[in-house]
Scaffold this motif. Structure first.
Motif, PDB file in Angstrom:
ATOM      1  N   LEU A 160      17.250  18.403 -10.382  1.00 49.59           N
ATOM      2  CA  LEU A 160      17.603  17.693 -11.091  1.00 49.59           C
ATOM      3  C   LEU A 160      18.511  17.762 -11.556  1.00 49.59           C
ATOM      4  O   LEU A 160      19.331  16.294 -11.741  1.00 49.59           O
ATOM      5  CB  LEU A 160      16.809  18.264 -12.449  1.00 49.59           C
ATOM      6  N   TYR A 161      20.005  18.417 -11.475  1.00 46.20           N
ATOM      7  CA  TYR A 161      20.985  18.308 -11.436  1.00 46.20           C
ATOM      8  C   TYR A 161      22.198  17.780 -11.082  1.00 46.20           C
ATOM      9  O   TYR A 161      22.761  16.435 -10.918  1.00 46.20           O
ATOM     10  CB  TYR A 161      21.838  19.372 -11.450  1.00 46.20           C
ATOM     11  N   GLN A 162      21.433  17.874  -9.357  1.00 47.36           N
ATOM     12  CA  GLN A 162      21.736  17.060  -8.453  1.00 47.36           C
ATOM     13  C   GLN A 162      21.966  15.641  -8.142  1.00 47.36           C
ATOM     14  O   GLN A 162      22.447  14.686  -8.626  1.00 47.36           O
ATOM     15  CB  GLN A 162      22.207  17.493  -6.759  1.00 47.36           C
ATOM     16  N   LEU A 163      20.474  15.385  -8.801  1.00 45.31           N
ATOM     17  CA  LEU A 163      20.064  14.204  -8.825  1.00 45.31           C
ATOM     18  C   LEU A 163      20.525  13.158 -10.113  1.00 45.31           C
ATOM     19  O   LEU A 163      20.911  11.892 -10.000  1.00 45.31           O
ATOM     20  CB  LEU A 163      18.722  14.557  -9.508  1.00 45.31           C
ATOM     21  N   ARG A 164      20.928  14.036 -11.286  1.00 45.14           N
ATOM     22  CA  ARG A 164      21.694  13.393 -12.829  1.00 45.14           C
ATOM     23  C   ARG A 164      23.046  13.059 -12.035  1.00 45.14           C
ATOM     24  O   ARG A 164      23.688  12.009 -11.648  1.00 45.14           O
ATOM     25  CB  ARG A 164      21.852  14.572 -13.337  1.00 45.14           C
ATOM     26  N   ILE A 165      24.326  14.029 -10.809  1.00 39.98           N
ATOM     27  CA  ILE A 165      25.215  13.474 -10.528  1.00 39.98           C
ATOM     28  C   ILE A 165      25.098  12.284  -9.730  1.00 39.98           C
ATOM     29  O   ILE A 165      26.115  10.831 -10.231  1.00 39.98           O
ATOM     30  CB  ILE A 165      26.056  15.255  -9.598  1.00 39.98           C
ATOM     31  N   VAL A 166      24.174  12.423  -8.433  1.00 40.82           N
ATOM     32  CA  VAL A 166      23.806  11.190  -8.190  1.00 40.82           C
ATOM     33  C   VAL A 166      23.757  10.073  -8.382  1.00 40.82           C
ATOM     34  O   VAL A 166      24.391   8.930  -8.440  1.00 40.82           O
ATOM     35  CB  VAL A 166      22.553  11.497  -6.730  1.00 40.82           C
ATOM     36  N   THR A 167      22.738   9.433  -9.446  1.00 42.36           N
ATOM     37  CA  THR A 167      22.382   8.119 -10.349  1.00 42.36           C
ATOM     38  C   THR A 167      23.393   8.312 -11.142  1.00 42.36           C
ATOM     39  O   THR A 167      23.696   6.731 -11.336  1.00 42.36           O
ATOM     40  CB  THR A 167      21.574   8.877 -11.153  1.00 42.36           C
TER      41      THR A 167
ATOM     42  N   LEU B 190      26.443   6.658  -8.716  1.00 41.22           N
ATOM     43  CA  LEU B 190      26.148   5.000  -8.361  1.00 41.22           C
ATOM     44  C   LEU B 190      25.902   4.327  -9.383  1.00 41.22           C
ATOM     45  O   LEU B 190      26.205   3.316  -9.131  1.00 41.22           O
ATOM     46  CB  LEU B 190      24.378   5.389  -8.155  1.00 41.22           C
ATOM     47  N   ALA B 191      25.515   4.811 -10.844  1.00 41.17           N
ATOM     48  CA  ALA B 191      25.970   4.421 -12.063  1.00 41.17           C
ATOM     49  C   ALA B 191      27.350   3.237 -12.073  1.00 41.17           C
ATOM     50  O   ALA B 191      27.754   2.264 -12.356  1.00 41.17           O
ATOM     51  CB  ALA B 191      25.065   4.724 -13.460  1.00 41.17           C
ATOM     52  N   LEU B 192      28.170   4.478 -11.728  1.00 42.24           N
ATOM     53  CA  LEU B 192      29.238   4.837 -11.784  1.00 42.24           C
ATOM     54  C   LEU B 192      30.014   3.074 -10.501  1.00 42.24           C
ATOM     55  O   LEU B 192      30.924   2.158 -11.241  1.00 42.24           O
ATOM     56  CB  LEU B 192      31.173   5.542 -12.088  1.00 42.24           C
TER      57      LEU B 192
ATOM     58  N   LEU C 252      32.199  -0.641 -11.208  1.00 41.36           N
ATOM     59  CA  LEU C 252      33.164  -0.208 -10.636  1.00 41.36           C
ATOM     60  C   LEU C 252      32.975  -2.363 -10.056  1.00 41.36           C
ATOM     61  O   LEU C 252      33.429  -3.155  -9.989  1.00 41.36           O
ATOM     62  CB  LEU C 252      33.223   0.120  -9.693  1.00 41.36           C
ATOM     63  N   LEU C 253      31.767  -2.542  -9.194  1.00 40.91           N
ATOM     64  CA  LEU C 253      31.820  -3.534  -8.668  1.00 40.91           C
ATOM     65  C   LEU C 253      31.282  -4.505  -9.370  1.00 40.91           C
ATOM     66  O   LEU C 253      31.836  -5.750  -9.401  1.00 40.91           O
ATOM     67  CB  LEU C 253      29.783  -3.338  -7.805  1.00 40.91           C
ATOM     68  N   VAL C 254      30.631  -5.265 -10.724  1.00 51.13           N
ATOM     69  CA  VAL C 254      30.752  -6.017 -12.223  1.00 51.13           C
ATOM     70  C   VAL C 254      31.907  -6.284 -12.407  1.00 51.13           C
ATOM     71  O   VAL C 254      32.097  -7.510 -12.475  1.00 51.13           O
ATOM     72  CB  VAL C 254      29.800  -5.129 -12.389  1.00 51.13           C
ATOM     73  N   LEU C 255      33.007  -4.708 -13.071  1.00 52.61           N
ATOM     74  CA  LEU C 255      34.055  -5.904 -12.767  1.00 52.61           C
ATOM     75  C   LEU C 255      34.816  -5.917 -12.336  1.00 52.61           C
ATOM     76  O   LEU C 255      35.803  -7.408 -12.368  1.00 52.61           O
ATOM     77  CB  LEU C 255      34.794  -3.827 -13.443  1.00 52.61           C
ATOM     78  N   VAL C 256      35.014  -5.363 -10.749  1.00 56.39           N
ATOM     79  CA  VAL C 256      35.556  -6.545  -9.980  1.00 56.39           C
ATOM     80  C   VAL C 256      35.304  -7.621  -9.684  1.00 56.39           C
ATOM     81  O   VAL C 256      35.905  -8.932  -9.843  1.00 56.39           O
ATOM     82  CB  VAL C 256      35.471  -5.236  -8.648  1.00 56.39           C
ATOM     83  N   GLY C 257      34.160  -7.666 -10.158  1.00 54.19           N
ATOM     84  CA  GLY C 257      33.109  -9.234  -9.620  1.00 54.19           C
ATOM     85  C   GLY C 257      33.883 -10.431 -10.476  1.00 54.19           C
ATOM     86  O   GLY C 257      34.114 -11.585 -10.385  1.00 54.19           O
ATOM     87  N   PHE C 258      34.473  -9.220 -12.118  1.00 54.22           N
ATOM     88  CA  PHE C 258      34.787 -10.613 -12.703  1.00 54.22           C
ATOM     89  C   PHE C 258      35.870 -10.463 -12.790  1.00 54.22           C
ATOM     90  O   PHE C 258      36.741 -12.518 -13.296  1.00 54.22           O
ATOM     91  CB  PHE C 258      34.497  -9.660 -14.774  1.00 54.22           C
ATOM     92  N   LEU C 259      37.143 -10.384 -12.085  1.00 57.31           N
ATOM     93  CA  LEU C 259      38.037 -10.685 -11.897  1.00 57.31           C
ATOM     94  C   LEU C 259      38.238 -11.374 -10.345  1.00 57.31           C
ATOM     95  O   LEU C 259      39.696 -11.747 -10.347  1.00 57.31           O
ATOM     96  CB  LEU C 259      39.039  -9.077 -11.506  1.00 57.31           C
ATOM     97  N   LEU C 260      37.593 -11.139  -9.468  1.00 58.33           N
ATOM     98  CA  LEU C 260      37.371 -11.790  -8.242  1.00 58.33           C
ATOM     99  C   LEU C 260      37.357 -13.646  -8.932  1.00 58.33           C
ATOM    100  O   LEU C 260      37.143 -14.107  -9.874  1.00 58.33           O
ATOM    101  CB  LEU C 260      36.729 -11.908  -7.451  1.00 58.33           C
ATOM    102  N   PRO C 261      38.286 -14.592  -8.107  1.00 63.66           N
ATOM    103  CA  PRO C 261      37.566 -16.205  -8.736  1.00 63.66           C
ATOM    104  C   PRO C 261      36.713 -16.352  -8.321  1.00 63.66           C
ATOM    105  O   PRO C 261      36.561 -15.690  -6.944  1.00 63.66           O
ATOM    106  CB  PRO C 261      39.253 -17.365  -7.267  1.00 63.66           C
ATOM    107  N   THR C 262      36.140 -17.492  -8.674  1.00 62.36           N
ATOM    108  CA  THR C 262      35.176 -18.443  -8.373  1.00 62.36           C
ATOM    109  C   THR C 262      35.308 -19.644  -7.325  1.00 62.36           C
ATOM    110  O   THR C 262      34.246 -20.081  -7.010  1.00 62.36           O
ATOM    111  CB  THR C 262      33.898 -18.821  -9.470  1.00 62.36           C
ATOM    112  N   GLU C 263      36.582 -20.013  -7.329  1.00 61.31           N
ATOM    113  CA  GLU C 263      36.613 -20.940  -6.250  1.00 61.31           C
ATOM    114  C   GLU C 263      36.968 -20.738  -5.023  1.00 61.31           C
ATOM    115  O   GLU C 263      37.584 -19.785  -4.450  1.00 61.31           O
ATOM    116  CB  GLU C 263      37.979 -21.390  -6.874  1.00 61.31           C
ATOM    117  N   TYR C 264      36.441 -21.709  -3.824  1.00 63.29           N
ATOM    118  CA  TYR C 264      37.000 -21.157  -2.134  1.00 63.29           C
ATOM    119  C   TYR C 264      37.441 -22.823  -1.860  1.00 63.29           C
ATOM    120  O   TYR C 264      37.671 -23.585  -2.576  1.00 63.29           O
ATOM    121  CB  TYR C 264      35.249 -20.937  -1.549  1.00 63.29           C
ATOM    122  N   ARG C 265      38.010 -22.446  -0.750  1.00 63.30           N
ATOM    123  CA  ARG C 265      38.780 -23.579   0.267  1.00 63.30           C
ATOM    124  C   ARG C 265      38.118 -23.069   1.470  1.00 63.30           C
ATOM    125  O   ARG C 265      39.021 -22.057   1.849  1.00 63.30           O
ATOM    126  CB  ARG C 265      40.117 -23.802  -0.287  1.00 63.30           C
ATOM    127  N   VAL C 266      37.666 -23.989   2.327  1.00 63.58           N
ATOM    128  CA  VAL C 266      37.708 -23.303   3.622  1.00 63.58           C
ATOM    129  C   VAL C 266      37.975 -24.663   4.796  1.00 63.58           C
ATOM    130  O   VAL C 266      37.841 -26.175   3.859  1.00 63.58           O
ATOM    131  CB  VAL C 266      36.048 -23.557   4.074  1.00 63.58           C
TER     132      VAL C 266
END
Length: 182
Positions: A10-17, A20-22, A26-40
């Motif tokens: 249970l302790y190992q499972l708690r650490i893994v979860t 994963l939550a962190l 982190l991915l959500v926070l990075v997403g807020f910093l990336l631009p949504t504009e694109y140019r190709v």
């Protein structure tokens, strides 16, 4: 007799979860910093005069042959696409359709909108043609802003690779088609 291994698991499972939550946070926070504009942007040089390239690009039989639609095709038609004309994009493995609408066609500028599927937003396209000693440079550009929620910044980040591959195939097809006719 009681086993003490259960609390360790249970302790190992708690650490893994928590890790994963962190990572997700982190991915959500990075997403807020990336631009949504694109140019190709992609280009190709075609060994043909500008007027030949311009005339052939929008004819019904040629257009359906050179524009690459991932998993589908542009519906062929007779004649030449004119301003405000629309043609359908048909997909091989679904009943969904898209639409390509020509907005402007001057001698060296072609602007058109593509709605890949009727449930998606418009993609604004601009093709410019420049002639240099009977060689025409065709430059295809799309740019815009994605608004599809939390995935928008990540999709915009990869838009150059995703759309760029389709442009490269299309421009190669156009070059082959026009140069083989002349």
């Amino acid at each position: 007799m009681r086993s003490n291994s259960h609390p360790a698991v249970l302790y190992q499972l708690r650490i893994v979860t928590r890790i994963l939550a962190l990572i997700i946070l982190l991915l959500v926070l990075v997403g807020f910093l990336l631009p949504t504009e694109y140019r190709v942007e992609r280009s190709v040089s075609i060994n043909a005069p500008l007027d030949v390239v311009s005339e052939n690009m929008l004819s019904g039989q040629n257009l359906s042959q050179w524009i690459h639609v991932q998993g589908g095709r542009v519906e062929s038609f007779d004649g030449v696409l004119q301003n405000d004309d629309s043609i359908r994009l048909l997909y091989d493995e679904s009943d969904e359709i898209g639409e390509l609408t020509l907005l402007e066609h001057t001698g060296n500028i072609i602007r058109f909108d593509v709605r890949p599927k009727l449930s998606t937003g418009l993609v604004h396209n601009r093709i410019t043609l420049e002639e240099h000693a009977l060689v025409t440079e065709v430059k295809w550009i799309i740019e815009g802003d994605l608004s599809v929620g939390l995935l928008s910044p990540y999709l915009a980040f990869f838009a150059n690779d995703i759309a760029g591959q389709n442009f490269e195939v299309s421009l190669f097809n156009l070059k082959q088609q026009i140069e083989s006719q002349n």
